[in-house]
Design a protein around this motif. Structure first.
Motif, PDB file in Angstrom:
ATOM      1  N   VAL A  45     -16.371 -11.652   5.498  1.00  0.00           N
ATOM      2  CA  VAL A  45     -15.320 -11.217   6.401  1.00  0.00           C
ATOM      3  C   VAL A  45     -14.685  -9.891   6.313  1.00  0.00           C
ATOM      4  CG1 VAL A  45     -13.282 -12.221   7.437  1.00  0.00           C
ATOM      5  CG2 VAL A  45     -15.045 -13.824   7.003  1.00  0.00           C
ATOM      6  N   LEU A  46     -14.569  -9.221   7.223  1.00  0.00           N
ATOM      7  CA  LEU A  46     -13.776  -8.098   7.269  1.00  0.00           C
ATOM      8  C   LEU A  46     -12.215  -8.352   7.942  1.00  0.00           C
ATOM      9  CD1 LEU A  46     -13.832  -4.789   6.792  1.00  0.00           C
ATOM     10  CD2 LEU A  46     -14.496  -4.569   9.148  1.00  0.00           C
ATOM     11  N   ALA A  47     -11.456  -7.846   7.287  1.00  0.00           N
ATOM     12  CA  ALA A  47      -9.940  -7.969   7.544  1.00  0.00           C
ATOM     13  C   ALA A  47      -9.182  -6.825   7.701  1.00  0.00           C
ATOM     14  CB  ALA A  47      -9.394  -9.312   6.787  1.00  0.00           C
ATOM     15  N   SER A  48      -8.543  -6.562   8.513  1.00  0.00           N
ATOM     16  CA  SER A  48      -7.404  -5.504   8.355  1.00  0.00           C
ATOM     17  C   SER A  48      -6.222  -5.535   7.340  1.00  0.00           C
ATOM     18  CB  SER A  48      -6.645  -5.145   9.852  1.00  0.00           C
ATOM     19  OG  SER A  48      -5.745  -6.014   9.994  1.00  0.00           O
ATOM     20  N   VAL A  49      -5.764  -4.562   6.829  1.00  0.00           N
ATOM     21  CA  VAL A  49      -4.742  -4.622   5.740  1.00  0.00           C
ATOM     22  C   VAL A  49      -3.453  -5.382   6.498  1.00  0.00           C
ATOM     23  CG1 VAL A  49      -5.338  -2.792   4.575  1.00  0.00           C
ATOM     24  CG2 VAL A  49      -3.597  -2.297   6.161  1.00  0.00           C
ATOM     25  N   VAL A 121     -13.028  -9.000   2.904  1.00  0.00           N
ATOM     26  CA  VAL A 121     -13.119  -7.710   2.748  1.00  0.00           C
ATOM     27  C   VAL A 121     -12.348  -7.029   3.593  1.00  0.00           C
ATOM     28  CG1 VAL A 121     -14.710  -5.824   2.885  1.00  0.00           C
ATOM     29  CG2 VAL A 121     -15.786  -7.976   2.476  1.00  0.00           C
ATOM     30  N   LEU A 122     -11.383  -6.087   2.813  1.00  0.00           N
ATOM     31  CA  LEU A 122     -10.470  -5.132   3.573  1.00  0.00           C
ATOM     32  C   LEU A 122     -11.039  -4.118   4.174  1.00  0.00           C
ATOM     33  CD1 LEU A 122      -6.923  -4.971   1.496  1.00  0.00           C
ATOM     34  CD2 LEU A 122      -7.576  -6.287   3.477  1.00  0.00           C
ATOM     35  N   ASP A 123     -10.443  -3.606   5.312  1.00  0.00           N
ATOM     36  CA  ASP A 123     -11.006  -2.415   5.860  1.00  0.00           C
ATOM     37  C   ASP A 123     -10.152  -1.538   5.499  1.00  0.00           C
ATOM     38  OD1 ASP A 123     -12.083  -0.551   7.796  1.00  0.00           O
ATOM     39  OD2 ASP A 123     -11.225  -1.318   9.541  1.00  0.00           O
ATOM     40  N   ALA A 124     -10.368  -1.001   4.204  1.00  0.00           N
ATOM     41  CA  ALA A 124      -9.704   0.112   3.465  1.00  0.00           C
ATOM     42  C   ALA A 124     -10.565   0.130   2.187  1.00  0.00           C
ATOM     43  CB  ALA A 124      -8.419  -0.468   2.976  1.00  0.00           C
ATOM     44  N   VAL A 197      -3.570  -5.660  -7.439  1.00  0.00           N
ATOM     45  CA  VAL A 197      -2.422  -5.155  -6.991  1.00  0.00           C
ATOM     46  C   VAL A 197      -2.093  -5.855  -5.634  1.00  0.00           C
ATOM     47  CG1 VAL A 197      -3.350  -3.216  -5.467  1.00  0.00           C
ATOM     48  CG2 VAL A 197      -1.063  -3.017  -6.560  1.00  0.00           C
ATOM     49  N   GLU A 198      -0.882  -5.894  -5.320  1.00  0.00           N
ATOM     50  CA  GLU A 198      -0.357  -6.547  -4.025  1.00  0.00           C
ATOM     51  C   GLU A 198      -0.619  -5.483  -2.787  1.00  0.00           C
ATOM     52  OE1 GLU A 198       3.169  -4.016  -5.681  1.00  0.00           O
ATOM     53  OE2 GLU A 198       1.891  -5.288  -6.410  1.00  0.00           O
ATOM     54  N   ALA A 199      -0.996  -6.375  -1.892  1.00  0.00           N
ATOM     55  CA  ALA A 199      -1.401  -5.867  -0.533  1.00  0.00           C
ATOM     56  C   ALA A 199      -0.363  -4.684   0.004  1.00  0.00           C
ATOM     57  CB  ALA A 199      -1.583  -6.585   0.737  1.00  0.00           C
ATOM     58  N   ALA A 200       0.812  -4.867  -0.214  1.00  0.00           N
ATOM     59  CA  ALA A 200       1.890  -3.764   0.130  1.00  0.00           C
ATOM     60  C   ALA A 200       1.581  -2.426  -0.450  1.00  0.00           C
ATOM     61  CB  ALA A 200       3.243  -4.334  -0.305  1.00  0.00           C
ATOM     62  N   TRP A 201       0.966  -2.295  -1.577  1.00  0.00           N
ATOM     63  CA  TRP A 201       0.561  -1.169  -2.106  1.00  0.00           C
ATOM     64  C   TRP A 201      -0.796  -0.579  -1.430  1.00  0.00           C
ATOM     65  CZ3 TRP A 201       3.117   1.747  -6.004  1.00  0.00           C
ATOM     66  CH2 TRP A 201       2.263   2.777  -6.529  1.00  0.00           C
ATOM     67  N   VAL A 202      -1.508  -1.434  -1.286  1.00  0.00           N
ATOM     68  CA  VAL A 202      -2.674  -0.796  -0.562  1.00  0.00           C
ATOM     69  C   VAL A 202      -2.357  -0.353   0.740  1.00  0.00           C
ATOM     70  CG1 VAL A 202      -5.052  -1.619   0.367  1.00  0.00           C
ATOM     71  CG2 VAL A 202      -4.188  -2.588  -1.748  1.00  0.00           C
ATOM     72  N   LYS A 203      -1.536  -0.888   1.533  1.00  0.00           N
ATOM     73  CA  LYS A 203      -1.081  -0.802   2.841  1.00  0.00           C
ATOM     74  C   LYS A 203      -0.359   0.760   2.741  1.00  0.00           C
ATOM     75  CE  LYS A 203      -0.150  -5.323   4.325  1.00  0.00           C
ATOM     76  NZ  LYS A 203       1.021  -6.249   4.954  1.00  0.00           N
ATOM     77  N   LYS A 204       0.246   0.966   1.705  1.00  0.00           N
ATOM     78  CA  LYS A 204       0.983   2.380   1.610  1.00  0.00           C
ATOM     79  C   LYS A 204       0.181   3.605   0.895  1.00  0.00           C
ATOM     80  CE  LYS A 204       5.050   4.468  -0.390  1.00  0.00           C
ATOM     81  NZ  LYS A 204       6.256   4.164  -1.259  1.00  0.00           N
TER      82      LYS A 204
END
Length: 358
Positions: A45-49, A121-124, A197-204
């Motif tokens: 499954v692909l997900a957006s951040v 699976v993150l789209d990142a 790592v927390e998702a907030a870090w990935v988003k940034k």
């Protein structure tokens, strides 16, 4: 919005990832094996951040080693085992994974873990293109005060070395260097999971949308495949705003040598020198830098239009050098990581920081 990933998506990912592999980034054959394994094991499954809460825990999944190594062995379950080792040491549930980089097989990183362990699976990505060191896919965590990582590897050439599983905890720099040494000792490549790592870090700090970028690129190239090599190359240029910066036969000036877990070497195409450390890092014409990491720099076969990997290129092969400037790419913080870039500068003896900041 989350969506199921299919085998067709995987084929698109292999095609597009092969361009973003920048001459390395795994192998098409391994990508095909992983695509079959992931889609047969379940439904990735692909997900957006944006779908993840900021506090959700994310782990990077990848492989470590030199693409030119002759004795490597990675089985699909090795990727699952490496992630499980990291999950067992995390203080909270791991919700999603992201690949360290796009590539011929690495765009598919995380799909089998999603299918078997239920993570998304993150789209990142740690980097939209392939790179030689773990630090360059670390999303700037080398600069995060007090950050301690967990990295795990699993796999190895069973006949020659037996199966290995190993966990390292400490700074990103030290653990990355230790596990690269380990990859050499088990045949040249090994599956890995790292850097909770927390998702907030990935988003940034992540390369957001990197998987969709690869899938869209691959889909466009496949659609043009029946029209010949030039049409495939043109499709890649149109989707990415890329250009062809040289065409002609390959002239090998520094034959590949594999040392310290890296492939080193250089060759020219129509006077343009391409230097690589696992992947293409620089393109120079005389004293002028034409392209530099984190730009996408890829060699395309004039026979097929598909990317030609460094390990397969022979003297005289007709190539087109494809380039996408970094301003057109979704970049992560690690592409500007001066610690990571300085390490590659020292290994290669080239300047990367100043050209990338220009």
């Amino acid at each position: 919005m989350s969506r199921r990933l299919t085998h067709e998506d995987a084929v698109d990912g292999i095609w597009g990832g092969s361009v973003l592999a920048c001459g390395g980034g795994g192998w098409v054959s391994h990508g095909e094996v992983m695509a079959e394994a992931a889609t047969n094991a379940g439904t990735p499954v692909l997900a957006s951040v944006d779908e993840l809460p900021d506090e959700a825990l994310v782990v990077t999944v990848t492989a470590i080693g030199a693409p030119g190594a002759a004795g490597w062995e990675i089985q699909p379950r090795d990727y699952v085992n490496a992630l499980q080792l990291v999950m067992d040491r995390c203080q909270a549930p791991v919700v999603a994974v992201l690949t360290a980089q796009n590539g011929a097989s690495t765009t598919i990183n995380g799909w089998i873990q999603s299918a078997t362990l239920g993570v998304k699976v993150l789209d990142a990505a740690g980097d939209v293109r392939a790179h030689p060191t773990g630090k360059l896919g670390g999303m700037g965590l080398t600069d995060r005060p007090g950050y301690t990582t967990v990295q795990a590897v699993a796999g190895g050439n069973r006949k020659a070395h037996g199966e290995l599983r190993l966990v390292a905890e400490g700074t990103i720099v030290t653990t990355s260097n230790v596990l690269r040494d380990v990859s050499v000792r088990v045949g040249g490549f090994i599956a890995a999971a790292r850097n909770p790592v927390e998702a907030a870090w990935v988003k940034k700090h992540g390369a957001i949308g990197a998987i969709s970028y690869a899938l869209n690129l691959g889909r466009a190239m496949r659609a043009a495949d029946g029209s010949g090599a030039r049409a495939v190359i043109d499709a890649a240029c149109n989707v990415t705003e890329g250009t062809i910066i040289a065409e002609g036969p390959a002239r090998i000036t520094r034959p590949m040598r594999t040392h310290g877990g890296f492939d080193h070497g250089a060759f020219t195409v129509d006077g343009l020198e391409l230097r690589y450390l696992n992947e293409y890092m620089t393109a120079d014409r005389g004293d002028a830098r034409v392209a530099t990491y984190p730009d996408v720099i890829t060699t395309m076969s004039m026979k097929t239009g598909r990317p030609a990997t460094i390990s397969e290129i022979k003297e005289g092969d007709e190539l087109a050098v494809f380039h996408v400037h970094r301003r057109h790419l979704p970049l992560s913080s690690s592409t500007r990581d001066r610690i990571a870039l300085a390490e590659v500068e020292e290994i290669m003896g080239v300047e990367l920081i100043k050209p990338a900041e220009a």
